[in-house]
Enzyme design. Structure first.
Site, PDB file in Angstrom:
ATOM      1  N   ASP A 197      36.106  19.843 -24.664  1.00 55.77           N
ATOM      2  CA  ASP A 197      35.174  20.182 -26.250  1.00 55.77           C
ATOM      3  C   ASP A 197      34.634  18.986 -26.651  1.00 55.77           C
ATOM      4  O   ASP A 197      34.803  17.929 -26.218  1.00 55.77           O
ATOM      5  CB  ASP A 197      36.474  20.560 -27.065  1.00 55.77           C
ATOM      6  CG  ASP A 197      37.736  19.786 -27.291  1.00 55.77           C
ATOM      7  OD1 ASP A 197      38.622  19.540 -26.571  1.00 55.77           O
ATOM      8  OD2 ASP A 197      37.476  18.761 -28.092  1.00 55.77           O
ATOM      9  N   ASP A 226      35.293  18.053 -29.853  1.00 59.78           N
ATOM     10  CA  ASP A 226      35.963  17.843 -30.954  1.00 59.78           C
ATOM     11  C   ASP A 226      35.246  18.530 -32.247  1.00 59.78           C
ATOM     12  O   ASP A 226      34.856  19.689 -32.050  1.00 59.78           O
ATOM     13  CB  ASP A 226      36.093  16.509 -31.439  1.00 59.78           C
ATOM     14  CG  ASP A 226      37.263  16.128 -32.119  1.00 59.78           C
ATOM     15  OD1 ASP A 226      38.314  16.617 -32.299  1.00 59.78           O
ATOM     16  OD2 ASP A 226      37.097  15.044 -33.241  1.00 59.78           O
TER      17      ASP A 226
HETATM   18  N1  LIG Z   1      39.296  17.209 -29.598  1.00 64.23           N
HETATM   19  C1  LIG Z   1      40.341  16.913 -29.188  1.00 64.23           C
HETATM   20  N2  LIG Z   1      41.280  16.184 -29.896  1.00 64.23           N
HETATM   21  C2  LIG Z   1      42.388  15.541 -29.465  1.00 64.23           C
HETATM   22  N3  LIG Z   1      43.023  16.014 -28.395  1.00 64.23           N
HETATM   23  C3  LIG Z   1      42.324  16.638 -27.404  1.00 64.23           C
HETATM   24  N4  LIG Z   1      42.327  17.130 -26.266  1.00 64.23           N
HETATM   25  C4  LIG Z   1      41.606  17.858 -26.000  1.00 64.23           C
HETATM   26  N5  LIG Z   1      40.512  18.146 -26.871  1.00 64.23           N
HETATM   27  C5  LIG Z   1      41.089  17.244 -27.977  1.00 64.23           C
END
Ligand SMILES: Nc1ncnc2[nH]cnc12
Ligand SMILES: CSC[C@H]1O[C@H](OP(=O)(O)O)[C@H](O)[C@@H]1O
Length: 291
Positions: A210, A212
Site C-alpha cells: 500500500d 500508507d
Molecule cells: N502502511 C503500513 N504501515 C505499517 N505497516 C504496514 N504493513 C503494511 N503496510 C503498512
C-alpha cells in the site's frame, strides 16, 4: 568454511514454505522465552533451511508482542548463519508500488515498547548498527527477485513504527517528506539489531502492499487494501526464497562485511563483573566471544 543455514522469518501472509526436503516443525527452547512458533526445518537444493513465521501460524502475535529475542536466539541456536526477513510494508515512494519488493538497507527505529537487546546489567555490549543489513545477502535477494520476475528496488530506508494502528496522515507525510523514509512497517526493529548482536547476517525483503496514508490518489491505508495485495506478494516472496539456496550455496566463508564478528570488541563489562546468570542466557548469541 562452515555450512550455510538460511533462516527465513516470514511476515504477514507468509506462514510456511513448500518444497523443503525432510521437512519437520521443531520446537526450539530459548532462555528468552518461546519463539513465535515452531520452526520448519529441512533442506532445499542441498542447503539447510529454517523457516519461522514471525506472527505464528494463524497470525497470533501483534508486532509489539512478537518475541524478537527468542526468535533470533532460536535461529542462532539451530545453526542459522543467514537471516532473510520477509515483511509487508507501506510505501512512501510513487515508484515503489504495491506488488514491488524493496531490498531494505537502512532503518529508522520508532519502536518503543519492545526489548531491544540481549545485553544489559551484568554484561553490557555495544555493537555497530550503522550498516544493519548484509550486502552479500541483499545481492542474493535482489538476484532471486529479478529471476522470479519481481519488480525489485535495491536499497531503501524502512521506518519501523510501534503500531498496531497505522500512521496518521501527519506522521505519514513527516516520515516521507522530512525523514526521507521509503517504506514503513512494524516489525523489522528490533529484529535487525538483535540479529546483529547475535552475529547473524541479515537482509530484509519488504513487499509493498500500500501507499500508507500520504498519497492523494490512494486515500488512507486500511487492512482491506493490504489484504488485496498480500497473497500475490506472499507467492512472490516464496518464489524468491526458493531461489536463494542455489545463489548462496551450501558452504559459506566469513562474512566480508563483518556481520559474523559484530561482538568482537563490543562487550564492555569487565570479566570479573559479569553476571553468570546473564552469561548463561547468552550461550547461543554470544558464545563465540564469551567462550
Ligand atoms: N502502511 C503500513 N504501515 C505499517 N505497516 C504496514 N504493513 C503494511 N503496510 C503498512
Ligand atoms: C498486515 S498489515 C500490518 C502488519 O503487516 C506487517 O507485518 P510483517 O512485517 O510481519 O510482514 C507490518 O509490519 C504489520 O505488522
Amino acid at each position: 568454511m562452515t555450512d550455510t543455514m538460511i533462516g527465513v522469518i516470514g511476515g504477514s501472509g507468509l506462514y510456511e514454505i513448500d518444497g523443503l526436503q525432510a521437512a519437520e516443525w521443531v520446537t526450539v527452547e530459548t532462555p528468552w522465552g518461546d519463539a513465535s512458533d515452531q520452526i520448519l526445518t529441512g533442506t532445499l537444493d542441498g542447503v539447510k533451511m529454517a523457516f519461522l513465521p514471525r506472527h505464528g501460524r494463524g497470525h497470533v502475535h501483534s508486532p509489539t508482542e512478537v518475541p524478537y529475542r527468542a526468535n533470533i536466539d532460536a535461529l542462532k541456536r539451530l545453526g542459522v548463519t543467514d537471516v532473510i526477513s520477509v515483511s509487508a510494508c507501506g510505501s512512501f515512494r510513487e515508484e515503489m508500488a504495491p506488488g514491488d519488493f524493496v531490498i531494505v538497507d537502512q532503518f529508522i527505529d520508532r519502536t518503543f515498547a519492545r526489548e531491544k537487546s540481549f545485553f544489559g546489567t551484568g554484561c553490557v555490549a555495544h555493537v555497530s548498527a550503522a550498516h544493519p543489513t548484509c550486502q552479500r545477502l541483499g545481492d542474493a535477494c535482489q538476484t532471486a527477485a529479478k529471476d522470479a520476475g519481481i519488480n525489485v528496488h535495491r536499497g531503501g530506508t524502512y521506518l519501523a513504527m510501534e503500531g498496531p494502528q497505522f500512521s496518521t496522515v501527519a506522521e505519514s507525510k513527516m516520515y516521507r517528506e522530512s525523514w526521507g523514509a521509503d517504506v514503513i512497517g512494524m516489525t523489522n526493529m528490533p529484529e535487525a539489531k538483535l540479529a546483529r548482536e547475535a552475529e547473524l547476517c541479515y537482509a530484509s525483503v519488504a513487499m509493498v502492499t500500500d501507499y500508507d496514508s500520504w498519497h492523494p490518489g490512494h486515500g488512507a491505508v486500511d487492512i482491506s487494501a493490504i489484504l488485496a495485495t498480500l497473497q500475490g506478494n506472499s507467492n512472490n516472496g516464496a518464489e524468491l526464497i526458493r531461489r536463494l539456496p542455489k545463489l548462496l550455496g551450501d558452504q559459506r566463508a566469513t562474512c566480508p562485511h563483518g556481520c559474523d564478528r559484530a561482538l568482537e570488541y563490543a562487550i564492555m563489562t569487565a570479566p570479573e563483573k559479569r553476571d553468570p546468570a546473564l552469561l548463561a542466557k547468552l550461550d547461543a548469541v554470544a558464545g563465540r566471544v564469551l567462550g
